[in-house]
Write an enzyme that holds these catalytic residues in place. Structure first.
Site, PDB file in Angstrom:
ATOM      1  N   HIS A 150      -1.919  10.005   0.374  1.00  0.00           N
ATOM      2  CA  HIS A 150      -2.032   8.690  -0.251  1.00  0.00           C
ATOM      3  C   HIS A 150      -1.857   8.798  -1.764  1.00  0.00           C
ATOM      4  CE1 HIS A 150      -3.253   4.538  -0.489  1.00  0.00           C
ATOM      5  NE2 HIS A 150      -4.064   4.860  -1.475  1.00  0.00           N
ATOM      6  N   LYS A 163      -7.724  -1.284  11.301  1.00  0.00           N
ATOM      7  CA  LYS A 163      -7.032  -1.645  10.052  1.00  0.00           C
ATOM      8  C   LYS A 163      -5.782  -0.781   9.877  1.00  0.00           C
ATOM      9  CE  LYS A 163      -6.185  -1.497   5.435  1.00  0.00           C
ATOM     10  NZ  LYS A 163      -5.287  -0.596   4.711  1.00  0.00           N
ATOM     11  N   GLU A 208       0.826  -1.216   0.000  1.00  0.00           N
ATOM     12  CA  GLU A 208       0.000   0.000   0.000  1.00  0.00           C
ATOM     13  C   GLU A 208       0.857   1.262   0.000  1.00  0.00           C
ATOM     14  OE1 GLU A 208      -3.251  -0.040   2.822  1.00  0.00           O
ATOM     15  OE2 GLU A 208      -3.449   2.142   2.704  1.00  0.00           O
ATOM     16  N   ASP A 256       3.369 -15.088  11.350  1.00  0.00           N
ATOM     17  CA  ASP A 256       2.052 -15.431  10.821  1.00  0.00           C
ATOM     18  C   ASP A 256       1.077 -14.321  11.217  1.00  0.00           C
ATOM     19  OD1 ASP A 256      -0.472 -16.422  10.375  1.00  0.00           O
ATOM     20  OD2 ASP A 256      -0.102 -18.385  11.272  1.00  0.00           O
TER      21      ASP A 256
HETATM   22  C1  MEV Z   1      -5.802   3.052   5.086  1.00  0.00           C
HETATM   23  O1  MEV Z   1      -4.964   1.997   4.727  1.00  0.00           O
HETATM   24  C2  MEV Z   1      -5.934   3.112   6.592  1.00  0.00           C
HETATM   25  C3  MEV Z   1      -6.875   4.185   7.127  1.00  0.00           C
HETATM   26  O2  MEV Z   1      -8.172   4.017   6.538  1.00  0.00           O
HETATM   27  C4  MEV Z   1      -6.926   3.993   8.626  1.00  0.00           C
HETATM   28  C5  MEV Z   1      -7.934   4.879   9.316  1.00  0.00           C
HETATM   29  O3  MEV Z   1      -8.949   5.249   8.697  1.00  0.00           O
HETATM   30  O4  MEV Z   1      -7.686   5.168  10.496  1.00  0.00           O
HETATM   31  C6  MEV Z   1      -6.410   5.556   6.761  1.00  0.00           C
END
Ligand code: MEV
Length: 435
Positions: free
Chosen positions: A388, A275, A83, A291
């Site tokens: 991003h 995430k 990513e 793992d």
């Molecule tokens: C993107 O990989 C992760 C985010 O969505 C985490 C979040 O929203 O806190 C930016």
């Protein structure tokens, strides 16, 4: 539909031929399966022998996050991630917190668990009276397997009988606690459990009125809430400068707290918030040959331990001090598994100066907190797309087969502008039309 047997007996070329005949993969597309083979024979053999039905290698980028200060020690942290912007985000947060005392991490315990799930159709009192004797036999039976681990300070630390018959008729567990030193320990734990299960079955030979034990399964648990790391950052609110031009330090702190409160309240936000933590944790665990499916499953269950799925981080702003903390179970290893097998994993461990398992838990947690902090700080200020898409520009340019000079023009052109695929494609088309 005809199903095929014998694919695993094929050699690599036969497997690829079979796939070309039975899928949309063309002969020419399949050439990339050869292009990524390791140039050194013994390394190629390592990849080949690691899995079943092997057809090729699947490279992912390995990068590093610099300036990760944990308990006063500075780390260069290897990340494997696909990513864009994950490494940039973690690097920004690592440096930011490095200038404010760094991450403080601690581990209370490294205990892991495994369970023999079994049924017993006799009286509860019979099995519980027999259990102390059974436990002695279970320990004795595993001395051969546990010997090396005991020499390294590990082994089995507790064996308990748990009565689950109120929830499922005749269902009991033998719950075993393990210390596995620097190994993640899955193979060790499972070997001990399977050996113990076979000994447990010996009860049946006592002919207890025809009452019987039936072993359902014996397996480690990837839920390891005791094997947990706690990682924190802290600074006076006064020092929360530099992330936003538009928010005051207090407003940044308060808005950050609201974002975390929302993640504790709303499952849809909690999952995305967590995430962001795994962006860092998994990148480190992949690089170090751990793992991350196991750790993810365990950590998500931990996030839901009180019945509601919540953020793995917590925040406190009192006495004008901003305190942000991640608590996450992470059963990881620095020996065993593929740590000494995969050549890139060995490299990652070397970059980290060969940490032990405790240190690796702290490094992974600090990385998770760094990524999460960067994500939330961006979300409450500029939004994440700016950073991003800046990183994603290179991916778009590669998709468009941009030349080096087209890349340079595009990077200059899109500086400070919003980036999307069609905008970049239009720009490249324009340059090409002008030629
Ligand atoms: C993107 O990989 C992760 C985010 O969505 C985490 C979040 O929203 O806190 C930016």
């Amino acid at each position: 539909m005809t199903l095929f047997s014998g694919f695993s007996k094929f050699d690599r070329q036969q497997r690829i031929k079979y796939i070309i005949e039975h899928s949309k993969l063309t002969e020419s597309e399949s050439s990339c399966l050869d292009e990524y083979l390791a140039p050194v024979d013994h390394q190629q053999k390592t990849y080949h022998d690691m899995i079943e039905n092997y057809i090729g290698n699947f490279p992912l980028p390995l990068g590093v996050v610099t300036n990760m200060v944990i308990n006063g020690e500075v780390f260069i942290v290897p990340y494997v991630t696909e990513e864009s912007s994950v490494i940039a985000a973690a690097s920004k947060a690592a440096k930011y917190w490095g200038q404010r005392g760094g991450f403080s991490a601690k581990i209370d315990s490294m205990t892991k668990k495994g369970t023999i799930h079994f049924t017993w159709n006799g009286k509860k009192t019979v099995i519980s009276t027999l259990f102390p004797k059974i436990r002695e036999k279970l320990v004795l039976a595993t001395t051969g397997i546990t010997e090396k681990m005991r020499l390294r300070g590990g082994g089995m630390t507790q064996i308990q009988l748990i009565d689950k018959t109120a929830e499922l008729p005749d269902y009991y567990q033998i719950d075993v606690s393990f210390e596995t030193s620097d190994a993640m320990g899955a193979n060790f734990i499972n070997s001990c459990l399977e050996m113990m299960a076979s000994v447990l079955l010996n009860i049946n030979e006592l002919n207890l009125d025809g009452d019987k034990v039936e072993v359902i399964m014996s397996i480690l648990s990837n839920y390891s809430p005791e094997c947990k790391v706690n990682c924190r950052v802290k600074c006076p609110v006064e020092m929360l400068t530099g992330w936003s031009k538009n928010l005051s330090k207090n407003a940044f702190a308060e808005k950050f707290k609201l974002a975390v409160d929302i993640a504790n309240l709303e499952v849809s936000r909690a999952v995305t918030h967590n995430k962001g933590i795994f962006n860092g944790v998994d990148a480190v665990l992949l690089a170090t040959g751990n793992d991350c499916r196991a750790t993810s499953a365990g950590a998500h269950a931990y996030a839901a331990r009180d019945g509601n799925y919540k953020s793995l981080t917590s925040i406190d702003i009192t006495d004008d001090t901003f305190r942000y903390e991640l608590e996450i179970p992470l059963a990881v290893g620095t020996v065993g598994g593929i740590t000494r097998v995969h050549p890139m994993v060995k490299t990652a461990h070397a970059i980290l100066n060969y940490p032990d398992a405790r240190k690796l838990m702290m490094i992974a947690a600090a990385s998770g907190l760094a990524n999460n902090f960067a994500a939330v700080a961006s979300l409450i200020t500029t939004g994440i797309q700016e950073g991003h898409m800046k990183m994603h520009l290179s991916n778009i340019l590669n998709q468009l087969n941009a030349t080096i000079s087209e890349e340079e023009s595009a990077k200059n052109h899109f500086l400070g502008k919003s980036i999307n695929y069609s905008g970049v494609a239009g720009f490249i088309r324009q340059i090409r039309d002008l030629k």
